[in-house]
Motif scaffolding. Structure first.
Motif, PDB file in Angstrom:
ATOM      1  N   TRP A 117       6.042 -15.155   6.321  1.00 38.98           N
ATOM      2  CA  TRP A 117       6.091 -13.628   5.901  1.00 38.98           C
ATOM      3  C   TRP A 117       5.817 -12.781   4.862  1.00 38.98           C
ATOM      4  O   TRP A 117       6.325 -14.092   4.160  1.00 38.98           O
ATOM      5  CB  TRP A 117       6.425 -12.964   7.076  1.00 38.98           C
ATOM      6  CG  TRP A 117       7.879 -12.361   6.195  1.00 38.98           C
ATOM      7  CD1 TRP A 117       8.681 -12.297   5.128  1.00 38.98           C
ATOM      8  CD2 TRP A 117       9.320 -13.841   6.858  1.00 38.98           C
ATOM      9  NE1 TRP A 117       9.907 -12.486   5.271  1.00 38.98           N
ATOM     10  CE2 TRP A 117      10.294 -13.484   5.118  1.00 38.98           C
ATOM     11  CE3 TRP A 117       9.797 -14.245   7.205  1.00 38.98           C
ATOM     12  CZ2 TRP A 117      11.651 -13.822   6.676  1.00 38.98           C
ATOM     13  CZ3 TRP A 117      10.198 -15.222   7.575  1.00 38.98           C
ATOM     14  CH2 TRP A 117      11.680 -14.854   6.960  1.00 38.98           C
ATOM     15  N   ILE A 118       5.269 -11.651   4.379  1.00 43.74           N
ATOM     16  CA  ILE A 118       4.386 -11.323   3.409  1.00 43.74           C
ATOM     17  C   ILE A 118       4.954  -9.742   3.786  1.00 43.74           C
ATOM     18  O   ILE A 118       4.225  -9.277   4.716  1.00 43.74           O
ATOM     19  CB  ILE A 118       3.078 -11.699   2.585  1.00 43.74           C
ATOM     20  CG1 ILE A 118       2.748 -11.979   1.334  1.00 43.74           C
ATOM     21  CG2 ILE A 118       1.801 -11.150   3.400  1.00 43.74           C
ATOM     22  CD1 ILE A 118       2.052 -12.870   0.381  1.00 43.74           C
ATOM     23  N   ARG A 119       4.662  -9.354   2.271  1.00 43.45           N
ATOM     24  CA  ARG A 119       4.871  -7.865   2.609  1.00 43.45           C
ATOM     25  C   ARG A 119       3.329  -6.897   1.889  1.00 43.45           C
ATOM     26  O   ARG A 119       2.728  -7.282   0.803  1.00 43.45           O
ATOM     27  CB  ARG A 119       5.733  -7.011   1.482  1.00 43.45           C
ATOM     28  CG  ARG A 119       6.890  -7.918   2.899  1.00 43.45           C
ATOM     29  CD  ARG A 119       8.585  -7.209   1.203  1.00 43.45           C
ATOM     30  NE  ARG A 119       9.296  -8.414   1.809  1.00 43.45           N
ATOM     31  CZ  ARG A 119      10.516  -8.533   3.034  1.00 43.45           C
ATOM     32  NH1 ARG A 119      10.785  -7.372   3.653  1.00 43.45           N
ATOM     33  NH2 ARG A 119      11.249  -8.828   3.212  1.00 43.45           N
ATOM     34  N   ALA A 120       3.243  -6.794   2.731  1.00 42.15           N
ATOM     35  CA  ALA A 120       1.656  -6.469   2.742  1.00 42.15           C
ATOM     36  C   ALA A 120       1.100  -4.388   2.831  1.00 42.15           C
ATOM     37  O   ALA A 120       1.514  -4.101   3.527  1.00 42.15           O
ATOM     38  CB  ALA A 120       0.185  -6.797   2.311  1.00 42.15           C
ATOM     39  N   ARG A 121      -0.239  -3.543   2.327  1.00 35.64           N
ATOM     40  CA  ARG A 121      -0.111  -3.237   2.319  1.00 35.64           C
ATOM     41  C   ARG A 121      -1.664  -2.805   3.032  1.00 35.64           C
ATOM     42  O   ARG A 121      -2.578  -3.464   2.448  1.00 35.64           O
ATOM     43  CB  ARG A 121      -0.085  -1.850   1.343  1.00 35.64           C
ATOM     44  CG  ARG A 121       0.244  -0.661   1.554  1.00 35.64           C
ATOM     45  CD  ARG A 121       0.255   0.160   0.214  1.00 35.64           C
ATOM     46  NE  ARG A 121       1.701   0.114  -0.029  1.00 35.64           N
ATOM     47  CZ  ARG A 121       2.636   0.858  -0.221  1.00 35.64           C
ATOM     48  NH1 ARG A 121       2.319   2.117  -0.204  1.00 35.64           N
ATOM     49  NH2 ARG A 121       3.700   0.312  -0.253  1.00 35.64           N
ATOM     50  N   TYR A 122      -2.651  -1.554   3.857  1.00 31.48           N
ATOM     51  CA  TYR A 122      -3.454  -1.852   4.322  1.00 31.48           C
ATOM     52  C   TYR A 122      -4.062  -1.382   3.021  1.00 31.48           C
ATOM     53  O   TYR A 122      -3.756  -0.097   2.592  1.00 31.48           O
ATOM     54  CB  TYR A 122      -3.912  -0.948   5.337  1.00 31.48           C
ATOM     55  CG  TYR A 122      -5.209  -0.165   5.514  1.00 31.48           C
ATOM     56  CD1 TYR A 122      -5.679  -1.595   6.497  1.00 31.48           C
ATOM     57  CD2 TYR A 122      -6.048   1.029   5.368  1.00 31.48           C
ATOM     58  CE1 TYR A 122      -7.275  -0.968   6.771  1.00 31.48           C
ATOM     59  CE2 TYR A 122      -7.083   0.994   5.191  1.00 31.48           C
ATOM     60  CZ  TYR A 122      -7.792   0.255   6.061  1.00 31.48           C
ATOM     61  OH  TYR A 122      -8.510   0.519   6.492  1.00 31.48           O
ATOM     62  N   VAL A 123      -5.300  -1.703   2.831  1.00 32.18           N
ATOM     63  CA  VAL A 123      -6.547  -1.420   1.445  1.00 32.18           C
ATOM     64  C   VAL A 123      -7.810  -0.594   2.407  1.00 32.18           C
ATOM     65  O   VAL A 123      -8.271   0.029   1.702  1.00 32.18           O
ATOM     66  CB  VAL A 123      -7.035  -2.162   1.209  1.00 32.18           C
ATOM     67  CG1 VAL A 123      -8.124  -2.054  -0.031  1.00 32.18           C
ATOM     68  CG2 VAL A 123      -6.191  -2.930   0.021  1.00 32.18           C
ATOM     69  N   SER A 124      -8.437  -1.276   3.655  1.00 31.39           N
ATOM     70  CA  SER A 124     -10.189  -1.312   4.284  1.00 31.39           C
ATOM     71  C   SER A 124     -10.748  -1.745   4.836  1.00 31.39           C
ATOM     72  O   SER A 124      -9.092  -3.105   5.700  1.00 31.39           O
ATOM     73  CB  SER A 124     -10.736  -0.869   2.938  1.00 31.39           C
ATOM     74  OG  SER A 124     -11.113  -1.772   2.537  1.00 31.39           O
ATOM     75  N   GLY A 125     -10.771  -1.554   6.284  1.00 38.81           N
ATOM     76  CA  GLY A 125     -11.705  -2.277   7.024  1.00 38.81           C
ATOM     77  C   GLY A 125     -11.773  -1.107   8.282  1.00 38.81           C
ATOM     78  O   GLY A 125     -12.187  -2.273   9.590  1.00 38.81           O
ATOM     79  N   MET A 126     -11.259  -0.627   8.849  1.00 39.09           N
ATOM     80  CA  MET A 126     -11.191   0.437   9.843  1.00 39.09           C
ATOM     81  C   MET A 126     -12.325   1.496   9.710  1.00 39.09           C
ATOM     82  O   MET A 126     -11.471   2.461  10.236  1.00 39.09           O
ATOM     83  CB  MET A 126      -9.923   0.562   9.936  1.00 39.09           C
ATOM     84  CG  MET A 126      -8.956  -0.334  10.456  1.00 39.09           C
ATOM     85  SD  MET A 126      -7.402  -0.177  11.515  1.00 39.09           S
ATOM     86  CE  MET A 126      -8.750   0.302  13.554  1.00 39.09           C
TER      87      MET A 126
END
Length: 318
Positions: free
Chosen positions: A136-145
């Motif tokens: 698993w990795i900790r991440a954050r949404y940037v774009s795409g929706m």
């Protein structure tokens, strides 16, 4: 009084079972857990989600090379730095009716919200293989929706999105490992048939082998529980790095040394900063991948003294 040294025994969870509903050899299960704890089964078509072909960012991270050019042909590589990881996930979602697909889309947007003020932030992207392996990795949404609507991207009861995520810490994590060393007074002249060894009471271990199961360096969190009085030396013989500090701990009191990047703290059980107790030149060192030879020398130990190392292994790939 003599001290019985109990050699390091990793304390790890039992082997994980095969992922439920995923026969061996089936595609991995991909799950997103939001900052608020909402779990989205991105690869479960039975719940209306699927990960389409074309995902990126699940293998090697991107590196920045520091180089020096001169009049000579070629260049000189001075060092490397692992950049933040960019992950691209092409997602498909569907529902029986238009109102249901809109509700599912709104819930997905909420789960990926990157703003703390709105209840969002970093989430956890997990890839679980049918064999039980989990990363698993900790991440954050940037774009795409952000669209577009219609055409080949959305329909009345379905939609596709190419989600772009950013993981500030670029390595995939594995199940944490804990190693404990306990020190107990000898109560019988006849030693039991156990993996124990009598050593000087001031020496927890010299020439010990501590293994980092990850594929990149790992940063331990050390916890020392008193009694302890005097100097503590922790040396990674394999890399040549050493830290040393002076402390006096009563029974049950603790020093916690957190070597992790962007943490780097030395605190006691009350939370007080004890960084000034480190000797000049001390390094909060990592464990290299594989076996490390480590010397740990603690003075003034007694009944109840305990040393613990917690390590979250990091991997280059999911």
């Amino acid at each position: 009084m003599p001290i019985v040294y109990l050699p390091a025994e990793p304390v790890v969870p039992a082997p994980e079972p095969v992922v439920p509903g995923s026969p061996v050899g089936s595609p991995p299960r991909v799950t997103w857990t939001s900052a608020a704890g909402q779990e989205v089964p991105l690869s479960d078509i039975g719940q209306g989600y699927a990960v389409l072909e074309g995902a990126r960012g699940l293998a090697m991270p991107t590196y920045q090379l520091y180089q020096s050019d001169s009049l000579l042909d070629g260049t000189v590589i001075r060092g490397t730095r692992t950049e933040a990881r960019e992950v691209f996930l092409p997602i498909y979602l569907e529902a029986p009716t238009r109102p249901e697909v809109l509700a599912k889309r709104r819930a997905l947007a909420q789960a990926f919200s990157p703003t703390e003020a709105d209840g969002g932030g970093n989430g956890v992207l997990e890839v679980a293989e049918s064999t039980g392996q989990r990363r698993w990795i900790r991440a954050r949404y940037v774009s795409g929706m952000d669209g577009p609507e219609g055409g080949g991207d959305t329909g009345m009861d379905w939609a596709t999105y190419g989600l772009n995520l950013l993981a500030a810490q670029p390595y995939w994590e594995r199940t944490p490992v804990t190693v404990r060393w306990a020190l107990e007074p000898v109560t019988d002249t006849w030693l039991p048939i156990l993996p124990v060894e009598v050593r000087d009471s001031g020496v927890v271990g010299q020439g010990m082998t501590i293994r980092n199961p990850g594929s990149v360096r790992g940063w331990p969190v050390w916890t020392i529980t008193g009694p302890l009085s005097g100097t503590a030396t922790m040396r990674n013989v394999s890399t040549g790095a050493e830290l040393e500090f002076t402390a006096t701990l009563a029974a049950g009191e603790q020093i916690i040394i957190d070597t992790r990047p962007r943490h780097k703290t030395v605190r006691d059980h009350t939370g007080a900063n004890r960084f000034s107790d480190l000797a000049l030149g001390s390094v909060l060192w990592p464990l290299a991948p594989g076996a490390n030879t480590v010397d740990i020398i603690l003075t003034g130990l007694g009944t109840g003294s305990l040393l613990e190392m917690a390590l979250t292994p990091w991997e280059l790939t999911a």
